[in-house]
Scaffold this motif. Structure first.
Motif, PDB file in Angstrom:
ATOM      1  N   UNK A 355       0.843  -1.203   0.000  1.00  0.00           N
ATOM      2  CA  UNK A 355       0.000   0.000   0.000  1.00  0.00           C
ATOM      3  C   UNK A 355       0.873   1.247   0.000  1.00  0.00           C
ATOM      4  N   UNK A 356       1.006   1.867  -1.169  1.00  0.00           N
ATOM      5  CA  UNK A 356       1.863   3.037  -1.315  1.00  0.00           C
ATOM      6  C   UNK A 356       2.250   3.187  -2.780  1.00  0.00           C
ATOM      7  N   UNK A 357       3.102   4.189  -3.093  1.00  0.00           N
ATOM      8  CA  UNK A 357       3.453   4.471  -4.501  1.00  0.00           C
ATOM      9  C   UNK A 357       4.493   3.496  -5.050  1.00  0.00           C
ATOM     10  N   UNK A 358       4.104   2.246  -5.155  1.00  0.00           N
ATOM     11  CA  UNK A 358       5.022   1.176  -5.547  1.00  0.00           C
ATOM     12  C   UNK A 358       4.412   0.337  -6.654  1.00  0.00           C
ATOM     13  N   UNK A 359       5.270  -0.056  -7.605  1.00  0.00           N
ATOM     14  CA  UNK A 359       4.825  -1.023  -8.602  1.00  0.00           C
ATOM     15  C   UNK A 359       6.023  -1.881  -9.006  1.00  0.00           C
ATOM     16  N   UNK A 360       5.718  -3.121  -9.392  1.00  0.00           N
ATOM     17  CA  UNK A 360       6.812  -4.016  -9.792  1.00  0.00           C
ATOM     18  C   UNK A 360       6.522  -4.561 -11.193  1.00  0.00           C
ATOM     19  N   UNK A 361       7.552  -4.530 -12.034  1.00  0.00           N
ATOM     20  CA  UNK A 361       7.416  -5.069 -13.392  1.00  0.00           C
ATOM     21  C   UNK A 361       7.880  -6.526 -13.381  1.00  0.00           C
ATOM     22  N   UNK A 362       7.028  -7.415 -13.854  1.00  0.00           N
ATOM     23  CA  UNK A 362       7.399  -8.834 -13.923  1.00  0.00           C
ATOM     24  C   UNK A 362       7.807  -9.123 -15.363  1.00  0.00           C
TER      25      UNK A 362
END
Ligand code: NAP
Length: 485
Positions: A355-362
């Motif tokens: 929960x926050x400004x995070x994203x992950x590229x798979x």
């Protein structure tokens, strides 16, 4: 505390006994009056919400508008009236071998509803948010458990609703507001014998706990918990080749809007190993670097973001692509990470909402691996497909996967920003929600707070207006299998 809460629920039940019969027209006036009263709170409401959440005033101008439009939309819905789904199957007295009785059904209000709002939307998903608006529209009395992280905002909104109750001359306990920051309070209210249903918006831990309280009662009740989601996004090749800058900008904004504290935040981006995916990743990092870091809602959310992040970023195979420098109390760094499909599959920590400004590229090896990962993610509020017509036509099978994992499938747009419409679905397979058959946003949200009631061979003068022969309310009704007005 128990005696006070007992009194609140007794009062809510008393209010329900009369409020369930208030006409659609009068409920419309009530819901419109609540919206007017909220608007009349003016700058005081905007400033208080901003002070309590660290979110800018401009954000609350939009959220207030959404909250008031939502209240008015439910007002219009109940004034028109056909939402009660009236169905009439008339009698056939000479049917053989047995006569057919006259059967009529419609939706009726469930009873007192308990509402838990979320910290990240103090207006639209809280005290006068969608759960309260839809439950009041259905004819249920409402008890709101104010969120401990925005108590003054919640009180202000509660006072606006209470003013509307008195302006409209309704039972004074049609709406009540309870404050306190102990889980025990929510548990007692959920398990009170007069509570007929619960609407919850918040974390998976909280939503699941409240759902369990509801099922542990002697008489179980429906608990509609809308919880977090990772909102997986599929990035297809042709779109990355032709529209990478446009989508990089849109996703940077979507990942950071509200400091990433949106349940529809795109937390997982899936693509197939390629130079186009690398290019998109660099553009996304660049766009993120141009967005300033802001403060999160409160200390608890910030501490949890920082600690989960430091764990995840040191996990095997996880590469930090971009990590903004963040200075100051509660300020959250936007972060973009990258991991291979194999490493992602081996690490369940990466499958949950951060929960926050995070994203992950798979970075997947191929389409099969991308689909395999997509399917393994748990139930979602949304899933998004980014692809040109060419991409989509050559990957038609993707839709079959998408329909089984999410409540809303988005094409070529970001998942944040939920439209309130007749067709909106904001829910999804568990753990996005505890009951995938319903939505918490959009006009169908009202269906959570009713039950069908059938009248068999009831004299016409005793029937509710909605199912009387003469159709005095002019509703759309299904009569002997045909829709008629
Ligand atoms: P939260 O910590 O779960 O709190 C929500 C409410 O539940 C609060 O009133 C809290 O008050 C109460 N609560 C929490 N755990 C409880 C328990 N075990 N027993 C009884 N009451 C309990 O959620 P939040 O931090 O406010 O919201 C953030 C989360 O909401 C994120 O995960 C986000 O994705 C999700 N969210 C979902 C949607 C959606 O529509 N699906 C929308 C917005 C946000 P007390 O602490 O006083 O008990």
């Amino acid at each position: 505390m128990i005696n006070e809460l007992n009194k609140v629920m007794e009062q809510a039940y008393e209010a329900f006994l009369s409020y369930q019969f208030v006409s659609g027209q009068d409920k419309k006036v009530f819901l419109y009056t609540i919206a007017d009263e909220i608007e009349d709170l003016g700058a005081d409401l905007l400033e208080t919400a901003s002070e309590e959440t660290n979110l800018p005033i401009a954000r609350f101008i939009g959220e207030r508008q959404r909250t008031c439009s939502q209240l008015r939309a439910f007002g219009d819905l109940v004034a028109e009236g056909s939402w009660v789904d009236a169905v009439i199957d008339t009698a056939i007295p000479d049917r053989k071998p047995l006569p057919k009785p006259d059967m009529r059904k419609m939706s009726v209000a469930l009873g007192p509803i308990l509402v838990f709002g979320a910290s990240n939307f103090p207006l639209a998903y809280s005290t006068a948010g969608g759960d309260t608006a839809s439950a009041l529209a259905a004819g249920c009395s409402v008890v709101v458990k104010g969120h401990p992280s925005h108590p003054r905002t919640s009180l202000l909104v509660a006072s606006a609703i209470q003013n509307a109750v008195s302006i409209c001359g309704l039972h004074p306990h049609v709406f009540q507001h309870v404050v306190g920051d102990s889980h025990e309070l929510g548990k007692i209210l959920t398990q009170h014998s007069h509570t007929a249903g619960v609407g919850f918006t918040g974390s998976l831990t909280g939503g699941r706990a409240i759902f369990d309280y509801g099922q542990q009662r002697e008489i179980p009740i429906p608990v509609f918990s809308e919880m977090g989601s990772t909102n997986p996004v599929l990035l297809l090749k042709d779109a990355l080749n032709h529209k990478a800058p446009e989508f990089a900008k849109a996703f940077a904004n979507s990942i950071t809007i509200g400091v990433g504290q949106f349940c529809t935040n795109p937390g997982i981006l899936l693509g197939i190993k390629s130079s186009a995916l690398n290019h998109f990743t660099s553009l996304l990092a660049l766009e993120l670097s141009m967005i300033p870091a802001f403060k999160m809602l409160h200390q608890g959310i910030h501490t949890s973001y920082v600690s989960i992040l430091s764990k995840v970023l040191s996990d095997k195979g996880v590469e930090t692509v971009f990590h903004a420098h963040a200075d100051g109390d509660l300020v959250a760094s936007p972060v973009l990470a990258r991991v291979s499909g194999d490493a992602f599959l081996k690490n369940p920590n990466l499958h949950h909402e951060i929960f926050g400004p995070f994203s992950i590229i798979i970075v997947c090896d191929n389409k099969n691996q991308m689909i395999d990962i997509w399917k393994k993610l748990q139930g979602q509020l949304t899933t998004t497909i980014i692809g040109t017509d060419r991409d989509i036509k050559s990957n038609i099978d993707l839709l079959d996967v998408a329909r089984n994992i999410a409540g809303r499938i988005v094409f070529n747009n970001v998942p944040t920003g939920v439209e309130v419409s007749n067709a909106t679905v904001h829910g999804g397979p568990y753990p996005a929600a505890t009951d995938a058959r319903f939505t918490s946003v959009g006009l169908d949200a009202i269906k959570r707070w009713v039950r069908p009631l059938c009248f068999q061979d009831c004299p016409d003068f005793l029937l509710p207006d909605a199912i009387k022969d003469s159709n005095p309310l002019g509703l759309w009704r299904k009569i002997n299998g045909e829709y008629k007005r």
